[in-house]
Design a protein around this motif. Structure first.
Motif, PDB file in Angstrom:
ATOM      1  N   LEU A   1       0.829  -1.211   0.000  1.00 45.58           N
ATOM      2  CA  LEU A   1       0.000   0.000   0.000  1.00 45.58           C
ATOM      3  C   LEU A   1       0.862   1.260   0.000  1.00 45.58           C
ATOM      4  CD1 LEU A   1      -2.799  -1.108   2.462  1.00 45.58           C
ATOM      5  CD2 LEU A   1      -2.983  -0.822  -0.004  1.00 45.58           C
TER       6      LEU A   1
ATOM      7  N   ARG B   1       2.086   1.852  -3.479  1.00 42.74           N
ATOM      8  CA  ARG B   1       1.025   2.415  -4.316  1.00 42.74           C
ATOM      9  C   ARG B   1       0.872   3.911  -4.069  1.00 42.74           C
ATOM     10  NH1 ARG B   1      -2.550  -0.260  -7.177  1.00 42.74           N
ATOM     11  NH2 ARG B   1      -2.480  -2.509  -7.241  1.00 42.74           N
TER      12      ARG B   1
ATOM     13  N   TYR C   1      -2.331   4.477  -5.948  1.00 39.36           N
ATOM     14  CA  TYR C   1      -3.390   4.250  -4.970  1.00 39.36           C
ATOM     15  C   TYR C   1      -4.659   4.958  -5.417  1.00 39.36           C
ATOM     16  CZ  TYR C   1      -5.538   3.782  -0.364  1.00 39.36           C
ATOM     17  OH  TYR C   1      -6.368   3.460   0.673  1.00 39.36           O
TER      18      TYR C   1
END
Length: 155
Positions: A52, A55, A61
Motif C-alpha cells: 500500500l 502504491r 493508490y
C-alpha cells in the motif's frame, strides 16, 4: 540484444536514467492527493503495508468511491481501498484486512469508525466489536463496581 536467448552479458549501460526521484505531489497538489499521502495503513500485515505504501508513493493508490462487501460478514462495510475484510471482522478474527491471512498486524486498529458505531446503536446484529473495546468496557465496569463496593463498606 539483451533479450536474445543465451545472451547473458550486456555490453552497454542503461539508456535512460532518472535524474531525480519521483514525487507524487510535485504537480498534483489537490486535496485528494494530500489525503492519500497522510493515510495511515492500519490493520494489515507488514507485506500488505509495504504494498500500500508503494502504491501511495508512485501515485497508483485509488480510493474507494463506495463501500465494498466484506468477505466474512457479507455486508457492504469495507471502506478502505484494496481491503477485503471490514474493521470489526478484522479485529475479531485478528487477520490482515487486505490479504486475509493470519499474520502479525503491524498497526492495529485504534477504534471503530463513526458510522459503524451508529449502526450498532440501531440494533444491527451483524456488527462485531474489537476485543480492545470490550476489554476497556469491562475495565470500566470493574472500576465502577469497585467504587460502589468501597462506598458501601465505608457507609
Amino acid at each position: 540484444m539483451s533479450s536474445q536467448k543465451g545472451n547473458m552479458t550486456r555490453s552497454h549501460p542503461q539508456k535512460h536514467q532518472n535524474m531525480f526521484t519521483f514525487k507524487n505531489d510535485i504537480f498534483d497538489k489537490n486535496v485528494q492527493t494530500k489525503k492519500i499521502n497522510t493515510k495511515l495503513h492500519d490493520g494489515v500485515c507488514q507485506h500488505c503495508k509495504e504494498v500500500l505504501e508503494w502504491r501511495v508513493k508512485y501515485s497508483k493508490y485509488k480510493p474507494l468511491s463506495k463501500p465494498k462487501k466484506c468477505i466474512k460478514c457479507l455486508q457492504k462495510t469495507v471502506k478502505d481501498s484494496y481491503h477485503i475484510i471490514c474493521r470489526p471482522c478484522t479485529c475479531e478474527l485478528e487477520i490482515c484486512a487486505k490479504c486475509g491471512k493470519k499474520e502479525e498486524i503491524v498497526i492495529p486498529f485504534n477504534k471503530e469508525p463513526e458510522t459503524s458505531e451508529n449502526t450498532e446503536n440501531e440494533g444491527s446484529n451483524h456488527r462485531r466489536s474489537c476485543k480492545q473495546k470490550e476489554d476497556s468496557d469491562e475495565d470500566l465496569n470493574a472500576e465502577s463496581d469497585s467504587d460502589g463496593e468501597d462506598g458501601d463498606t465505608q457507609a
